[in-house]
Design a protein around this motif. Structure first.
Motif, PDB file in Angstrom:
ATOM      1  N   GLU A  84     -33.141  79.581   9.329  1.00 46.80           N
ATOM      2  CA  GLU A  84     -32.823  78.086   9.827  1.00 46.80           C
ATOM      3  C   GLU A  84     -32.359  78.319  11.332  1.00 46.80           C
ATOM      4  OE1 GLU A  84     -29.436  76.844   7.588  1.00 46.80           O
ATOM      5  OE2 GLU A  84     -30.501  76.521   5.723  1.00 46.80           O
ATOM      6  N   GLU A  85     -31.510  79.447  11.687  1.00 41.56           N
ATOM      7  CA  GLU A  85     -31.295  79.589  13.125  1.00 41.56           C
ATOM      8  C   GLU A  85     -32.012  80.223  14.111  1.00 41.56           C
ATOM      9  OE1 GLU A  85     -28.085  78.422  14.288  1.00 41.56           O
ATOM     10  OE2 GLU A  85     -27.942  77.616  12.448  1.00 41.56           O
ATOM     11  N   TYR A  86     -33.057  81.050  13.558  1.00 44.20           N
ATOM     12  CA  TYR A  86     -33.771  81.817  14.353  1.00 44.20           C
ATOM     13  C   TYR A  86     -35.209  81.435  13.996  1.00 44.20           C
ATOM     14  CZ  TYR A  86     -29.536  84.258  15.737  1.00 44.20           C
ATOM     15  OH  TYR A  86     -28.308  84.261  15.991  1.00 44.20           O
ATOM     16  N   PHE A  87     -35.692  80.654  13.161  1.00 47.63           N
ATOM     17  CA  PHE A  87     -36.971  80.282  12.820  1.00 47.63           C
ATOM     18  C   PHE A  87     -37.904  81.389  12.484  1.00 47.63           C
ATOM     19  CE2 PHE A  87     -35.224  77.184  16.343  1.00 47.63           C
ATOM     20  CZ  PHE A  87     -35.143  76.005  15.386  1.00 47.63           C
ATOM     21  N   MET A  88     -37.358  82.110  11.779  1.00 49.13           N
ATOM     22  CA  MET A  88     -38.036  83.413  11.034  1.00 49.13           C
ATOM     23  C   MET A  88     -38.810  82.928   9.775  1.00 49.13           C
ATOM     24  SD  MET A  88     -35.345  86.584  11.658  1.00 49.13           S
ATOM     25  CE  MET A  88     -35.107  87.363  13.251  1.00 49.13           C
ATOM     26  N   LYS A  89     -39.866  83.585   9.868  1.00 51.18           N
ATOM     27  CA  LYS A  89     -40.551  83.263   8.478  1.00 51.18           C
ATOM     28  C   LYS A  89     -41.148  84.484   7.854  1.00 51.18           C
ATOM     29  CE  LYS A  89     -44.896  82.893  11.181  1.00 51.18           C
ATOM     30  NZ  LYS A  89     -46.170  82.987  10.412  1.00 51.18           N
ATOM     31  N   LYS A  90     -41.676  84.183   6.668  1.00 54.44           N
ATOM     32  CA  LYS A  90     -42.430  85.291   5.815  1.00 54.44           C
ATOM     33  C   LYS A  90     -43.979  85.270   6.474  1.00 54.44           C
ATOM     34  CE  LYS A  90     -39.642  84.976   2.060  1.00 54.44           C
ATOM     35  NZ  LYS A  90     -39.589  84.538   0.478  1.00 54.44           N
ATOM     36  N   PRO A  91     -44.464  86.543   6.337  1.00 55.15           N
ATOM     37  CA  PRO A  91     -45.824  86.474   6.622  1.00 55.15           C
ATOM     38  C   PRO A  91     -46.861  85.650   6.402  1.00 55.15           C
ATOM     39  CG  PRO A  91     -44.983  88.687   5.996  1.00 55.15           C
ATOM     40  CD  PRO A  91     -43.980  87.739   5.742  1.00 55.15           C
ATOM     41  N   ASN A  92     -46.863  85.178   5.248  1.00 53.96           N
ATOM     42  CA  ASN A  92     -47.945  84.075   4.769  1.00 53.96           C
ATOM     43  C   ASN A  92     -47.482  82.575   4.903  1.00 53.96           C
ATOM     44  OD1 ASN A  92     -49.591  86.310   4.262  1.00 53.96           O
ATOM     45  ND2 ASN A  92     -48.961  86.434   2.167  1.00 53.96           N
ATOM     46  N   GLU A  93     -46.529  82.311   5.941  1.00 52.44           N
ATOM     47  CA  GLU A  93     -45.832  81.081   5.708  1.00 52.44           C
ATOM     48  C   GLU A  93     -46.115  80.417   7.161  1.00 52.44           C
ATOM     49  OE1 GLU A  93     -41.692  80.435   3.613  1.00 52.44           O
ATOM     50  OE2 GLU A  93     -41.505  81.253   5.510  1.00 52.44           O
ATOM     51  N   ASP A  94     -46.195  79.103   6.910  1.00 50.32           N
ATOM     52  CA  ASP A  94     -46.417  78.415   8.174  1.00 50.32           C
ATOM     53  C   ASP A  94     -45.036  77.391   8.442  1.00 50.32           C
ATOM     54  OD1 ASP A  94     -48.890  78.877   8.819  1.00 50.32           O
ATOM     55  OD2 ASP A  94     -49.982  77.676   7.716  1.00 50.32           O
ATOM     56  N   ILE A  95     -44.476  77.248   9.749  1.00 54.02           N
ATOM     57  CA  ILE A  95     -43.288  76.531  10.073  1.00 54.02           C
ATOM     58  C   ILE A  95     -43.699  75.266  10.938  1.00 54.02           C
ATOM     59  CG2 ILE A  95     -41.018  76.566  11.338  1.00 54.02           C
ATOM     60  CD1 ILE A  95     -40.876  79.463  10.285  1.00 54.02           C
ATOM     61  N   TYR A  96     -43.094  74.127  10.531  1.00 54.31           N
ATOM     62  CA  TYR A  96     -43.159  73.098  11.323  1.00 54.31           C
ATOM     63  C   TYR A  96     -41.975  72.503  11.926  1.00 54.31           C
ATOM     64  CZ  TYR A  96     -47.834  72.943   8.836  1.00 54.31           C
ATOM     65  OH  TYR A  96     -49.140  73.290   8.271  1.00 54.31           O
ATOM     66  N   LEU A  97     -41.929  72.600  13.138  1.00 53.27           N
ATOM     67  CA  LEU A  97     -40.797  72.197  13.690  1.00 53.27           C
ATOM     68  C   LEU A  97     -40.795  70.723  14.003  1.00 53.27           C
ATOM     69  CD1 LEU A  97     -39.949  74.987  16.378  1.00 53.27           C
ATOM     70  CD2 LEU A  97     -39.171  74.688  13.972  1.00 53.27           C
ATOM     71  N   ILE A  98     -39.729  69.948  13.666  1.00 55.67           N
ATOM     72  CA  ILE A  98     -39.545  68.498  13.866  1.00 55.67           C
ATOM     73  C   ILE A  98     -38.548  68.286  14.898  1.00 55.67           C
ATOM     74  CG2 ILE A  98     -39.194  66.342  12.903  1.00 55.67           C
ATOM     75  CD1 ILE A  98     -40.375  67.342  10.267  1.00 55.67           C
ATOM     76  N   LYS A  99     -39.021  67.607  16.036  1.00 58.51           N
ATOM     77  CA  LYS A  99     -37.748  67.413  16.968  1.00 58.51           C
ATOM     78  C   LYS A  99     -37.331  66.016  17.144  1.00 58.51           C
ATOM     79  CE  LYS A  99     -39.607  70.548  19.988  1.00 58.51           C
ATOM     80  NZ  LYS A  99     -39.899  70.761  21.763  1.00 58.51           N
TER      81      LYS A  99
END
Length: 101
Positions: A84-99
């Motif tokens: 949540e705080e540092y936007f870290m992710k697992k190797p097979n994961e995609d993260i989408y940021l919503i501003k």
């Protein structure tokens, strides 16, 4: 001069000298010096605001201590915090940021 005598005879002569001195002393005590009523009220108001601030920060310390303890002991909580705080992710994961606008 006649007006002064009239004022004295009408108002001051009826007062006892001791009462007059007492009234003057009380008025002087309440209005003059470092401990007058206004300054006392402002100091009391400042004390109340500082006590509220102390209470607020003690509550914040308690909440943050609990969070820190949870992060130190709970591996899943630490992972959630890092995501949540540092936007870290697992190797097979995609993260989408919503501003937010």
């Amino acid at each position: 001069m006649a007006r002064i005598k009239d004022f004295y005879n009408k108002y001051v002569s009826r007062l006892n000298v001791y009462w007059l001195v007492t009234i003057v002393a009380v008025i002087f005590t309440l209005t003059a010096g470092d401990s007058n009523l206004y300054k006392r009220y402002t100091y009391d108001e400042k004390i109340r605001s500082l006590e509220k601030e102390i209470k607020y920060y003690q509550d914040e310390i308690e909440v943050n201590s609990k969070k820190l303890n949870d992060l130190r002991t709970d591996k899943e909580g630490l992972e959630r915090f890092a995501r949540e705080e540092y936007f870290m992710k697992k190797p097979n994961e995609d993260i989408y940021l919503i501003k937010k606008k």
